[in-house]
Design a protein around this motif. Sequence first.
Motif, PDB file in Angstrom:
ATOM      1  N   ARG A 133      44.609  41.300  48.486  1.00 59.08           N
ATOM      2  CA  ARG A 133      44.922  42.700  48.183  1.00 59.08           C
ATOM      3  C   ARG A 133      45.373  42.861  46.731  1.00 59.08           C
ATOM      4  NH1 ARG A 133      47.685  42.062  53.155  1.00 59.08           N
ATOM      5  NH2 ARG A 133      46.688  43.125  54.917  1.00 59.08           N
ATOM      6  N   ILE A 134      46.104  41.862  46.211  1.00 61.76           N
ATOM      7  CA  ILE A 134      46.574  41.948  44.824  1.00 61.76           C
ATOM      8  C   ILE A 134      45.391  41.909  43.863  1.00 61.76           C
ATOM      9  CG2 ILE A 134      47.895  40.782  43.018  1.00 61.76           C
ATOM     10  CD1 ILE A 134      49.805  39.803  45.225  1.00 61.76           C
ATOM     11  N   ASP A 135      44.486  40.962  44.066  1.00 59.15           N
ATOM     12  CA  ASP A 135      43.312  40.866  43.191  1.00 59.15           C
ATOM     13  C   ASP A 135      42.455  42.122  43.288  1.00 59.15           C
ATOM     14  OD1 ASP A 135      44.147  38.353  42.450  1.00 59.15           O
ATOM     15  OD2 ASP A 135      42.738  37.286  43.744  1.00 59.15           O
ATOM     16  N   ALA A 136      42.287  42.637  44.514  1.00 61.14           N
ATOM     17  CA  ALA A 136      41.479  43.844  44.710  1.00 61.14           C
ATOM     18  C   ALA A 136      42.116  45.039  44.012  1.00 61.14           C
ATOM     19  CB  ALA A 136      41.308  44.124  46.201  1.00 61.14           C
ATOM     20  N   ARG A 137      43.435  45.131  44.072  1.00 60.95           N
ATOM     21  CA  ARG A 137      44.105  46.269  43.436  1.00 60.95           C
ATOM     22  C   ARG A 137      43.982  46.219  41.927  1.00 60.95           C
ATOM     23  NH1 ARG A 137      47.227  50.218  45.536  1.00 60.95           N
ATOM     24  NH2 ARG A 137      45.541  49.960  47.054  1.00 60.95           N
ATOM     25  N   PHE A 138      44.168  45.039  41.329  1.00 64.65           N
ATOM     26  CA  PHE A 138      44.028  44.951  39.873  1.00 64.65           C
ATOM     27  C   PHE A 138      42.578  45.168  39.432  1.00 64.65           C
ATOM     28  CE2 PHE A 138      48.272  42.931  39.761  1.00 64.65           C
ATOM     29  CZ  PHE A 138      48.822  43.676  38.730  1.00 64.65           C
ATOM     30  N   ALA A 139      41.623  44.745  40.259  1.00 69.06           N
ATOM     31  CA  ALA A 139      40.216  45.025  39.942  1.00 69.06           C
ATOM     32  C   ALA A 139      39.960  46.524  39.958  1.00 69.06           C
ATOM     33  CB  ALA A 139      39.300  44.320  40.942  1.00 69.06           C
ATOM     34  N   ALA A 140      40.552  47.215  40.920  1.00 69.92           N
ATOM     35  CA  ALA A 140      40.400  48.678  40.996  1.00 69.92           C
ATOM     36  C   ALA A 140      41.050  49.352  39.796  1.00 69.92           C
ATOM     37  CB  ALA A 140      41.011  49.193  42.297  1.00 69.92           C
ATOM     38  N   GLY A 163      43.464  49.508  26.419  1.00 71.00           N
ATOM     39  CA  GLY A 163      42.654  48.299  26.468  1.00 71.00           C
ATOM     40  C   GLY A 163      43.238  47.248  27.376  1.00 71.00           C
ATOM     41  N   ALA A 164      44.563  47.315  27.649  1.00 67.77           N
ATOM     42  CA  ALA A 164      45.173  46.306  28.511  1.00 67.77           C
ATOM     43  C   ALA A 164      44.607  46.360  29.908  1.00 67.77           C
ATOM     44  CB  ALA A 164      46.693  46.524  28.559  1.00 67.77           C
ATOM     45  N   ALA A 165      44.325  47.580  30.376  1.00 65.76           N
ATOM     46  CA  ALA A 165      43.830  47.728  31.741  1.00 65.76           C
ATOM     47  C   ALA A 165      42.335  47.929  31.795  1.00 65.76           C
ATOM     48  CB  ALA A 165      44.547  48.902  32.421  1.00 65.76           C
ATOM     49  N   ALA A 166      41.704  48.096  30.653  1.00 64.99           N
ATOM     50  CA  ALA A 166      40.275  48.401  30.634  1.00 64.99           C
ATOM     51  C   ALA A 166      39.423  47.176  30.909  1.00 64.99           C
ATOM     52  CB  ALA A 166      39.922  48.996  29.284  1.00 64.99           C
ATOM     53  N   ARG A 185      41.448  48.051  36.824  1.00 67.82           N
ATOM     54  CA  ARG A 185      40.581  47.821  35.658  1.00 67.82           C
ATOM     55  C   ARG A 185      39.397  48.781  35.665  1.00 67.82           C
ATOM     56  NH1 ARG A 185      41.978  42.443  36.780  1.00 67.82           N
ATOM     57  NH2 ARG A 185      40.098  42.101  38.037  1.00 67.82           N
ATOM     58  N   SER A 186      38.828  49.011  36.838  1.00 69.47           N
ATOM     59  CA  SER A 186      37.675  49.913  36.922  1.00 69.47           C
ATOM     60  C   SER A 186      38.066  51.347  36.589  1.00 69.47           C
ATOM     61  CB  SER A 186      37.036  49.846  38.310  1.00 69.47           C
ATOM     62  OG  SER A 186      37.862  50.455  39.279  1.00 69.47           O
ATOM     63  N   GLU A 187      39.330  51.686  36.856  1.00 72.71           N
ATOM     64  CA  GLU A 187      39.835  53.023  36.515  1.00 72.71           C
ATOM     65  C   GLU A 187      40.305  53.104  35.070  1.00 72.71           C
ATOM     66  OE1 GLU A 187      42.781  54.508  39.289  1.00 72.71           O
ATOM     67  OE2 GLU A 187      41.817  53.438  40.951  1.00 72.71           O
ATOM     68  N   GLY A 188      40.391  51.954  34.406  1.00 78.96           N
ATOM     69  CA  GLY A 188      40.812  51.939  33.008  1.00 78.96           C
ATOM     70  C   GLY A 188      42.263  52.293  32.800  1.00 78.96           C
ATOM     71  N   ARG A 189      43.105  51.869  33.733  1.00 75.15           N
ATOM     72  CA  ARG A 189      44.523  52.205  33.596  1.00 75.15           C
ATOM     73  C   ARG A 189      45.402  51.069  34.086  1.00 75.15           C
ATOM     74  NH1 ARG A 189      47.301  53.519  38.266  1.00 75.15           N
ATOM     75  NH2 ARG A 189      46.063  53.877  40.154  1.00 75.15           N
ATOM     76  N   ALA A 190      46.673  51.168  33.729  1.00 73.88           N
ATOM     77  CA  ALA A 190      47.664  50.230  34.246  1.00 73.88           C
ATOM     78  C   ALA A 190      48.126  50.695  35.623  1.00 73.88           C
ATOM     79  CB  ALA A 190      48.857  50.141  33.293  1.00 73.88           C
TER      80      ALA A 190
END
Length: 280
Positions: free
Chosen positions: A5-12, A277-280, A14-19
């Motif tokens: 769930r953690i990896d999936a959330r951070f992938a999501a 760019g950190a979350a992009a 990144r796809s949204e381009g936000r922290a």
Amino acid sequence: MTVSRIDARFAALRSEGRAGLVTFLTAGDPDQAASQALLDGLPAAGADIIELGMPFTDPMADGPAIQAASLRALQAGQTVPKTLDMVRAFRRHDDATPIVLMGYFNPIHSYGRDRFLADAVEAGVDGLIIVDLPPEEDDELCLPALEAGLAFIRLATPTTDEKRLPKVLANTSGFVYYVSIAGITGTAAPDPARVAKAVDRIKAHTPLPVAVGFGVKTPEQAGEIAGAADAVVVGSALVSAVANSLDSGGKATAATAPAVLDLVRTLAEGVRAARTGAAA
């Protein structure tokens, strides 16, 4: 392999381009029913990841607000089994939001390490942050937790130098929690410029996301930190919102849930406004 769930959330994210916004509350504060209502309401209010504190009598890394929250929870009868029950109840209606248990090793040791790990996985816990176990003691909990399928999230601090950092990161998984100030929680405000440099330094050593916490209290601060980090952690401000909403006897009131969840909403707005760019 199943994506956590953690990896999936951070992938999501990144796809949204936000922290992301990581929210901390102490389990059982001010009582289990009120705490469950807060936990259940966090995702809709804007929490991307939830840290749930396991109350402990001697929380040495925590400031006065979280220490007081631990005491309230313990006085109300909160235990490790009850904390796991809260996660089980949450999972009945939310199977996507990651939950990380944060605390100290003593309650886990008292519960029984292997029993705790098995019960945590069964309850729906995704990771652990155990602040008083250094890398030199990875055999004690970190490696068994990883084997059980739980992320083991390590803290890096302003005093973690280049020699120490690789050791800190060696068995870290899920994300790295960067403590933005030296000292205890909730006692000073982070410097965004210093945080940005620290995040860059950590990212030079690991592909893991970096979440930044300690001292973030306002939407403006959250937005500034979100400009450099993959996630922003807010804890003491939320725990203080709980405390300030209680009646003279320390009991929850009709104002408790709105006080906390409305603050989460404003913090989430601050984080979401910073697309970087950190979350992009």
